[in-house]
Each structure stands twice: as C-alpha cells, then as structure tokens.
Design an enzyme around this catalytic site. Structure first.
Site, PDB file in Angstrom:
ATOM      1  N   ASP A  46      72.447  20.190  17.738  1.00  0.00           N
ATOM      2  CA  ASP A  46      73.274  19.006  17.995  1.00  0.00           C
ATOM      3  C   ASP A  46      74.200  18.749  16.808  1.00  0.00           C
ATOM      4  O   ASP A  46      75.060  17.875  16.850  1.00  0.00           O
ATOM      5  CB  ASP A  46      72.422  17.772  18.339  1.00  0.00           C
ATOM      6  CG  ASP A  46      71.505  17.345  17.211  1.00  0.00           C
ATOM      7  OD1 ASP A  46      71.442  18.045  16.165  1.00  0.00           O
ATOM      8  OD2 ASP A  46      70.837  16.296  17.356  1.00  0.00           O
ATOM      9  N   SER A  47      74.069  19.573  15.751  1.00  0.00           N
ATOM     10  CA  SER A  47      75.035  19.536  14.640  1.00  0.00           C
ATOM     11  C   SER A  47      76.439  19.832  15.148  1.00  0.00           C
ATOM     12  O   SER A  47      77.419  19.560  14.458  1.00  0.00           O
ATOM     13  CB  SER A  47      74.644  20.545  13.548  1.00  0.00           C
ATOM     14  OG  SER A  47      74.423  21.819  14.096  1.00  0.00           O
ATOM     15  N   ASP A  85      68.843  22.385  21.316  1.00  0.00           N
ATOM     16  CA  ASP A  85      68.426  21.262  20.470  1.00  0.00           C
ATOM     17  C   ASP A  85      68.477  19.970  21.297  1.00  0.00           C
ATOM     18  O   ASP A  85      69.548  19.605  21.809  1.00  0.00           O
ATOM     19  CB  ASP A  85      69.405  21.176  19.286  1.00  0.00           C
ATOM     20  CG  ASP A  85      68.841  20.434  18.104  1.00  0.00           C
ATOM     21  OD1 ASP A  85      67.633  20.117  18.101  1.00  0.00           O
ATOM     22  OD2 ASP A  85      69.617  20.175  17.161  1.00  0.00           O
ATOM     23  N   LYS A 115      64.193  22.472  20.750  1.00  0.00           N
ATOM     24  CA  LYS A 115      63.777  21.928  19.448  1.00  0.00           C
ATOM     25  C   LYS A 115      63.903  20.420  19.502  1.00  0.00           C
ATOM     26  O   LYS A 115      64.827  19.896  20.135  1.00  0.00           O
ATOM     27  CB  LYS A 115      64.663  22.472  18.321  1.00  0.00           C
ATOM     28  CG  LYS A 115      64.358  21.844  16.968  1.00  0.00           C
ATOM     29  CD  LYS A 115      65.153  22.479  15.849  1.00  0.00           C
ATOM     30  CE  LYS A 115      66.538  21.925  15.665  1.00  0.00           C
ATOM     31  NZ  LYS A 115      66.601  20.469  15.384  1.00  0.00           N
ATOM     32  N   GLU A 117      63.109  16.688  16.998  1.00  0.00           N
ATOM     33  CA  GLU A 117      62.833  16.163  15.658  1.00  0.00           C
ATOM     34  C   GLU A 117      61.666  15.188  15.691  1.00  0.00           C
ATOM     35  O   GLU A 117      61.550  14.385  16.619  1.00  0.00           O
ATOM     36  CB  GLU A 117      64.084  15.455  15.115  1.00  0.00           C
ATOM     37  CG  GLU A 117      65.276  16.386  14.968  1.00  0.00           C
ATOM     38  CD  GLU A 117      66.506  15.696  14.391  1.00  0.00           C
ATOM     39  OE1 GLU A 117      66.399  14.535  13.939  1.00  0.00           O
ATOM     40  OE2 GLU A 117      67.580  16.328  14.393  1.00  0.00           O
ATOM     41  N   GLU A 184      63.305  21.104   7.155  1.00  0.00           N
ATOM     42  CA  GLU A 184      64.638  20.912   6.572  1.00  0.00           C
ATOM     43  C   GLU A 184      64.568  20.094   5.283  1.00  0.00           C
ATOM     44  O   GLU A 184      63.984  18.985   5.257  1.00  0.00           O
ATOM     45  CB  GLU A 184      65.562  20.201   7.589  1.00  0.00           C
ATOM     46  CG  GLU A 184      66.952  19.950   7.022  1.00  0.00           C
ATOM     47  CD  GLU A 184      67.988  19.526   8.056  1.00  0.00           C
ATOM     48  OE1 GLU A 184      67.678  19.506   9.253  1.00  0.00           O
ATOM     49  OE2 GLU A 184      69.122  19.218   7.642  1.00  0.00           O
TER      50      GLU A 184
HETATM   51  O1  KIV Z   1      71.488  20.528  14.871  1.00  0.00           O
HETATM   52  C1  KIV Z   1      71.219  21.404  14.051  1.00  0.00           C
HETATM   53  O2  KIV Z   1      71.954  22.345  13.793  1.00  0.00           O
HETATM   54  C2  KIV Z   1      69.967  21.264  13.329  1.00  0.00           C
HETATM   55  C3  KIV Z   1      69.960  21.774  11.938  1.00  0.00           C
HETATM   56  C4  KIV Z   1      70.493  20.726  11.035  1.00  0.00           C
HETATM   57  C5  KIV Z   1      68.633  22.145  11.509  1.00  0.00           C
HETATM   58  O3  KIV Z   1      69.060  20.674  13.816  1.00  0.00           O
END
Ligand code: KIV
Length: 293
Positions: A46-47, A85, A115, A117, A184
């Site tokens: 989600d970056s 993500d 993934k 968090e 991280e």
């Molecule tokens: O969204 C992403 O790319 C991530 C990284 C910051 C680990 O979760």
C-alpha cells in the site's frame, strides 16, 4: 519460465539458510523485470499510495486500487510469490470483512498471500484468514498504517520493553498461523532473536542482516522516489536523474528540431511521394480556378 515460488520454496530457503529476496512492485513493466531478475517475493504494497499516487501516507490506498495493481503485477510475474498488502481499514473492522477483502486478492488478482499490519491485536484476524485458506504475512515494528499512534515513521523496539513486545508479538502471529513475518525498522538484535526463535521465514526491511530475507521498496532502491529516504535504504540506481535528463534532452531536441529525424519517419512506398505531390498540386490548382469562376 522459472519454477513457481511457493510457501514451500520459502520455507526450504529458511531451512537451508539461503536468503529470501523481496521487493515491492506496483506495475506490469516493473513486474516483468523483477520476474526476469528472479526476485522471490513481490509485494504489492500500500506504499503505492505514496510512491505512485503521491499521497503523504499509505492510509488512502483502497481495495479497488490495490486489486488493479496486483493484477498488473501478476500478469508480469507469473512465477514470483505474490503478496497483496491489505489496505487501511480493509481488515480492522471485522473478521468477515477481512476474509472478503483478502479473498479478493487471491481470487481476482491471483495473489499467493496477503500481508497485514499488527501483532497481538490482529491475531484473531490472522487465524480467521488462515482458516479460510488465505496465507498471511504479519508485519511488525514500524507499521505505516499506525503512524497516527506511533507519532510518525519512527524505528520501533529500541529499548528492552518495546523490543520484548515485538518479540512476543512475533510468537503470537506465528501461533495464529502466519506463514511469514515482515519486520520493519527495528534494531538488528531484535531481528536476530525473532529469526532464531521463529520456524517461519522472517523478512527484514530495516531489521538487520540476520533475518531470513530482505525487502526494499522498489522506488527507494531505484532512486525513483526522494520525498524522503529511510536509513535502511540502499540505492542501486538513480532513476530520478536518468529520467530527468531524458526529459530535458527531449525538450531540447523538439525545440531545436533535432527530433524527429529521418529514422523516425514512415517513408512512402517508392514513387508515391512524387505522385502525391503532383496530385495535391493538381487539386489545388483546380480549386483556385473554380474560385475564380
Ligand atoms: O506497503 C509497503 O510497501 C510496505 C512496506 C513499507 C513494508 O508495507
């Protein structure tokens, strides 16, 4: 085409002490190159809200946007282990919503896993997704979706109490069924302890060299995003400079008339140019004589 990377491949790498490589990926052309280079895991992070869409944080990423990008990456990298993500508020509201959204990554985009968090607070969600046949990578330490609570993008686990909490969280996530954990921005000591204790692969993004694998954000490592550069980034290229130089040369070429040159033209078939010119001349002169009537 290379052999498909699966959870078994990743577990075998950990068992053999072979490092796992992971990069973020958001689009088809980059996916083609990451696949060609042989990166094990591609994360549609989600970056992308920051690196591709220009937002100040990751919180604005939505499921629909994430799915479009994950589909493009899957088309370019059929052999990589692909992780979607889970964006902000796609899994925090209820287990049911988490399963529905994670299921979209698997069914609509062909992801191999998702993934999310969080540690102990997300254990039930990790368990529910795993029971629903969706492999989950946990994400501990600096969790960008919690920047409001963390007070910004700051390293975590830098004293014994907070380090122990991250170590405990890693255990809880493994027990809940996570197939891997991303750590991280925590000190290497914390990365080392968690990697030693865990039987699942532990991937580092700023968690030191002793983890089972490493992740970098592709725009950071290519020098293609310079709003800020975390300490853990190593730059392998400087695309910003290369691309800026290309844009400037293009402007220069167009304004000076150097582009397009003859090699960029579509030539007419032999003899056709002269015939065309004659016919246009004819038409123009008959138009002039009709005007004069
Ligand atoms: O969204 C992403 O790319 C991530 C990284 C910051 C680990 O979760």
């Amino acid at each position: 085409m290379r052999e498909k990377v699966t959870i078994t491949t990743l577990q075998a790498k950990k068992a053999r002490g072979e490092k796992i490589t992971m990069l973020t990926c958001y689009d088809y052309p980059t996916a083609l190159l990451e696949e060609k280079a042989g990166v094990d895991i591609l994360l549609v992070g989600d970056s992308l809200a920051m690196t591709v869409l220009g937002h100040p944080s990751t919180l604005t990423a939505t499921m629909d946007v994430m799915i479009v990008h994950a589909q493009a990456v899957r088309r370019g990298a059929p052999g990589a282990f692909l992780i979607g993500d889970m964006p902000y508020m796609s899994y925090q509201i209820s287990k049911k919503e988490a399963i529905r959204n994670a299921g979209r990554f698997m069914a609509e985009a062909g992801c191999d896993a998702v993934k999310l968090e969080g540690g102990r607070n997300m254990a039930e969600v990790v368990e529910a997704l795993t029971k629903a046949t969706i492999p989950v990578m946990g994400h501990l330490g600096l969790t960008p979706q919690s920047i409001a609570q963390l007070g910004g993008f700051k390293a975590q686990g830098r004293n014994v109490d907070t380090a122990l909490r991250v170590i405990e969280d890693a255990k809880i996530l493994e027990e809940a069924g996570a197939f891997a954990i991303l750590l991280e921005a925590v000190p290497p000591e914390v990365g080392k302890i968690i990697t030693k204790q865990a039987s699942i692969p532990i991937i580092s993004i700023g968690a030191g060299p002793q983890c089972d694998g490493q992740l970098l954000i592709v725009h950071d490592m290519l020098g293609f995003f310079d709003a800020f550069t975390p300490k853990f980034v190593k730059k392998y290229a400087n695309l910003n400079e290369t691309i800026l130089q290309a844009f400037r040369e293009y402007i220069d070429d167009v304004t000076s008339g150097r582009f397009p040159a003859s090699e960029h033209f579509y030539n007419m078939k032999p003899g056709e140019a002269a015939r065309l010119e004659a016919q246009v001349k004819d038409r123009n002169s008959s138009a002039v004589s009709q005007d004069g009537m």
